[in-house]
Scaffold this active site. Structure first.
Site, mmCIF file in Angstrom:
data_model
loop_
_atom_site.group_PDB
_atom_site.id
_atom_site.type_symbol
_atom_site.label_atom_id
_atom_site.label_comp_id
_atom_site.label_asym_id
_atom_site.label_seq_id
_atom_site.Cartn_x
_atom_site.Cartn_y
_atom_site.Cartn_z
ATOM 1 N N HIS A 1 0.840 -1.223 0.000
ATOM 2 C CA HIS A 1 0.000 0.000 0.000
ATOM 3 C C HIS A 1 0.858 1.249 0.000
ATOM 4 C CE1 HIS A 1 -3.324 2.695 1.220
ATOM 5 N NE2 HIS A 1 -4.068 1.763 0.666
ATOM 6 N N ILE B 1 1.815 4.655 1.687
ATOM 7 C CA ILE B 1 1.006 5.493 2.563
ATOM 8 C C ILE B 1 0.157 4.586 3.458
ATOM 9 C CG2 ILE B 1 0.939 7.454 0.983
ATOM 10 C CD1 ILE B 1 -1.955 6.707 0.314
ATOM 11 N N GLY C 1 -6.250 4.460 4.947
ATOM 12 C CA GLY C 1 -7.209 5.282 5.683
ATOM 13 C C GLY C 1 -7.961 4.506 6.754
ATOM 14 N N VAL C 2 -8.283 3.248 6.486
ATOM 15 C CA VAL C 2 -9.006 2.456 7.488
ATOM 16 C C VAL C 2 -8.156 2.263 8.746
ATOM 17 C CG1 VAL C 2 -10.513 1.287 5.850
ATOM 18 C CG2 VAL C 2 -8.331 0.258 6.430
ATOM 19 N N GLU D 1 -8.997 3.395 12.490
ATOM 20 C CA GLU D 1 -8.848 2.450 13.602
ATOM 21 C C GLU D 1 -7.981 3.038 14.714
ATOM 22 O OE1 GLU D 1 -9.224 -0.908 16.009
ATOM 23 O OE2 GLU D 1 -10.402 -0.331 14.261
#
Length: 161
Positions: free
Chosen positions: A59, A65, A68-69, A73
Protein backbone atom coordinates in the site's frame (compact mmCIF):
# COMPACT_ATOMS: atom_id res chain seq x y z
CA UNK A 1 3.01 21.72 47.95
CA UNK A 2 -0.34 23.01 46.62
CA UNK A 3 -3.54 21.01 46.48
CA UNK A 4 -3.36 20.78 42.70
CA UNK A 5 0.04 19.07 42.99
CA UNK A 6 -0.94 16.52 45.64
CA UNK A 7 -4.17 15.61 43.84
CA UNK A 8 -2.48 15.28 40.45
CA UNK A 9 -3.17 12.07 38.56
CA UNK A 10 -0.62 10.47 36.24
CA UNK A 11 -2.20 11.02 32.82
CA UNK A 12 0.39 9.12 30.76
CA UNK A 13 0.20 5.50 29.58
CA UNK A 14 2.89 3.33 28.10
CA UNK A 15 2.36 0.08 26.19
CA UNK A 16 1.64 -2.06 29.27
CA UNK A 17 -1.06 0.28 30.60
CA UNK A 18 -2.61 0.48 27.13
CA UNK A 19 -2.72 -3.34 26.84
CA UNK A 20 -4.48 -3.45 30.23
CA UNK A 21 -7.25 -1.27 28.79
CA UNK A 22 -7.54 -2.39 25.16
CA UNK A 23 -8.03 -5.96 23.92
CA UNK A 24 -6.00 -5.31 20.73
CA UNK A 25 -2.56 -6.83 20.24
CA UNK A 26 0.17 -6.63 17.59
CA UNK A 27 -0.18 -6.20 14.70
CA UNK A 28 -3.50 -4.47 15.32
CA UNK A 29 -2.70 -2.33 18.36
CA UNK A 30 -2.64 1.17 16.86
CA UNK A 31 -1.73 3.31 19.90
CA UNK A 32 1.87 3.31 21.17
CA UNK A 33 1.49 5.70 24.09
CA UNK A 34 -0.93 8.12 25.69
CA UNK A 35 0.70 11.44 26.49
CA UNK A 36 -2.26 13.04 28.27
CA UNK A 37 -5.89 12.44 29.09
CA UNK A 38 -8.72 13.92 31.11
CA UNK A 39 -11.45 11.38 31.90
CA UNK A 40 -14.77 12.41 30.40
CA UNK A 41 -13.11 15.02 28.19
CA UNK A 42 -10.13 14.26 25.96
CA UNK A 43 -7.10 12.13 25.17
CA UNK A 44 -3.84 12.71 23.30
CA UNK A 45 -1.96 9.65 22.04
CA UNK A 46 0.93 8.78 19.72
CA UNK A 47 1.45 6.13 17.08
CA UNK A 48 4.78 5.62 15.34
CA UNK A 49 4.34 4.42 11.77
CA UNK A 50 7.04 1.85 10.98
CA UNK A 51 8.39 0.66 7.64
CA UNK A 52 8.15 -2.93 8.95
CA UNK A 53 4.35 -2.97 9.31
CA UNK A 54 2.51 -5.74 7.44
CA UNK A 55 0.61 -3.38 5.09
CA UNK A 56 3.73 -1.50 3.87
CA UNK A 57 4.74 -3.74 0.90
CA UNK A 58 1.31 -3.54 -0.72
CA UNK A 59 0.00 0.00 0.00
CA UNK A 60 1.50 1.21 -2.33
CA UNK A 61 4.80 -0.17 -3.63
CA UNK A 62 5.69 3.07 -5.49
CA UNK A 63 4.72 5.44 -2.62
CA UNK A 64 3.89 3.85 0.69
CA UNK A 65 1.01 5.49 2.56
CA UNK A 66 -0.88 4.28 5.62
CA UNK A 67 -4.36 2.99 4.68
CA UNK A 68 -7.21 5.28 5.68
CA UNK A 69 -9.01 2.46 7.49
CA UNK A 70 -5.97 2.07 9.77
CA UNK A 71 -5.98 5.81 10.48
CA UNK A 72 -9.65 5.51 11.47
CA UNK A 73 -8.85 2.45 13.60
CA UNK A 74 -6.09 4.42 15.36
CA UNK A 75 -8.59 7.14 16.24
CA UNK A 76 -11.17 4.54 17.35
CA UNK A 77 -8.65 2.87 19.67
CA UNK A 78 -7.76 6.22 21.24
CA UNK A 79 -11.48 6.83 21.73
CA UNK A 80 -11.79 3.39 23.36
CA UNK A 81 -9.02 4.32 25.79
CA UNK A 82 -10.78 7.57 26.63
CA UNK A 83 -14.03 5.70 27.29
CA UNK A 84 -12.19 3.20 29.50
CA UNK A 85 -10.41 5.82 31.63
CA UNK A 86 -13.68 7.74 31.86
CA UNK A 87 -15.40 4.64 33.28
CA UNK A 88 -12.40 3.97 35.57
CA UNK A 89 -12.74 7.47 37.02
CA UNK A 90 -16.44 7.04 37.89
CA UNK A 91 -17.03 6.36 41.58
CA UNK A 92 -18.22 2.85 42.51
CA UNK A 93 -17.71 1.41 39.00
CA UNK A 94 -16.31 -2.10 38.94
CA UNK A 95 -14.10 -2.55 35.88
CA UNK A 96 -13.76 -5.98 34.23
CA UNK A 97 -10.65 -8.07 34.85
CA UNK A 98 -9.90 -8.10 31.10
CA UNK A 99 -10.29 -5.18 28.71
CA UNK A 100 -13.85 -4.89 27.39
CA UNK A 101 -14.54 -5.07 23.69
CA UNK A 102 -15.24 -1.62 22.34
CA UNK A 103 -17.17 -1.86 19.11
CA UNK A 104 -16.89 0.75 16.37
CA UNK A 105 -20.49 1.41 15.33
CA UNK A 106 -20.10 4.48 13.14
CA UNK A 107 -17.72 6.87 11.43
CA UNK A 108 -19.10 10.28 10.54
CA UNK A 109 -17.70 12.92 8.22
CA UNK A 110 -14.30 11.26 7.77
CA UNK A 111 -11.86 13.52 5.93
CA UNK A 112 -8.38 12.61 4.72
CA UNK A 113 -6.27 15.72 4.13
CA UNK A 114 -2.76 14.35 3.61
CA UNK A 115 -1.10 10.93 3.71
CA UNK A 116 0.70 9.37 6.64
CA UNK A 117 3.84 7.41 5.75
CA UNK A 118 6.39 5.16 7.45
CA UNK A 119 8.57 7.30 9.70
CA UNK A 120 5.70 9.59 10.68
CA UNK A 121 4.55 9.99 14.26
CA UNK A 122 0.77 10.29 14.41
CA UNK A 123 -0.54 12.67 17.07
CA UNK A 124 -4.03 11.31 17.79
CA UNK A 125 -6.43 13.59 19.63
CA UNK A 126 -9.99 12.78 20.62
CA UNK A 127 -12.64 14.62 22.57
CA UNK A 128 -15.73 13.00 24.08
CA UNK A 129 -18.77 14.77 22.68
CA UNK A 130 -21.50 12.87 24.53
CA UNK A 131 -22.88 9.45 25.45
CA UNK A 132 -26.38 8.63 24.21
CA UNK A 133 -28.05 5.33 25.16
CA UNK A 134 -24.74 3.49 25.46
CA UNK A 135 -23.25 4.99 22.28
CA UNK A 136 -20.14 7.06 22.89
CA UNK A 137 -19.70 9.92 20.40
CA UNK A 138 -16.25 11.42 19.86
CA UNK A 139 -14.58 14.01 17.65
CA UNK A 140 -11.14 12.77 16.65
CA UNK A 141 -8.23 13.92 14.51
CA UNK A 142 -4.72 12.89 13.57
CA UNK A 143 -1.90 15.30 12.87
CA UNK A 144 1.68 14.79 11.71
CA UNK A 145 4.10 17.62 12.50
CA UNK A 146 1.15 19.89 13.31
CA UNK A 147 -0.58 19.29 9.96
CA UNK A 148 -4.02 17.67 9.81
CA UNK A 149 -3.95 14.17 8.30
CA UNK A 150 -7.49 12.98 9.02
CA UNK A 151 -10.51 13.76 11.16
CA UNK A 152 -13.80 12.03 11.88
CA UNK A 153 -16.66 11.61 14.26
CA UNK A 154 -16.26 8.21 15.92
CA UNK A 155 -19.19 6.27 17.43
CA UNK A 156 -18.51 3.29 19.68
CA UNK A 157 -20.21 1.11 22.25
CA UNK A 158 -18.67 -0.89 25.05
CA UNK A 159 -19.51 -4.57 25.06
CA UNK A 160 -18.74 -7.51 27.30
CA UNK A 161 -15.26 -9.00 27.32
Amino acid sequence: MGADQTDAVDCWMGPEAIRERLPHRYPFLMVDQVVDYTPGESISALRNVSASEPWVPGHFPEKTIMPGVLLVESMAQACGLLAYVTREAEPDVEMPATPPLFYLVGVDEARFKQPACPGDQLAINARLDRVVRGIWLFKARIEVNGRLVTSAGIRCTMGAS
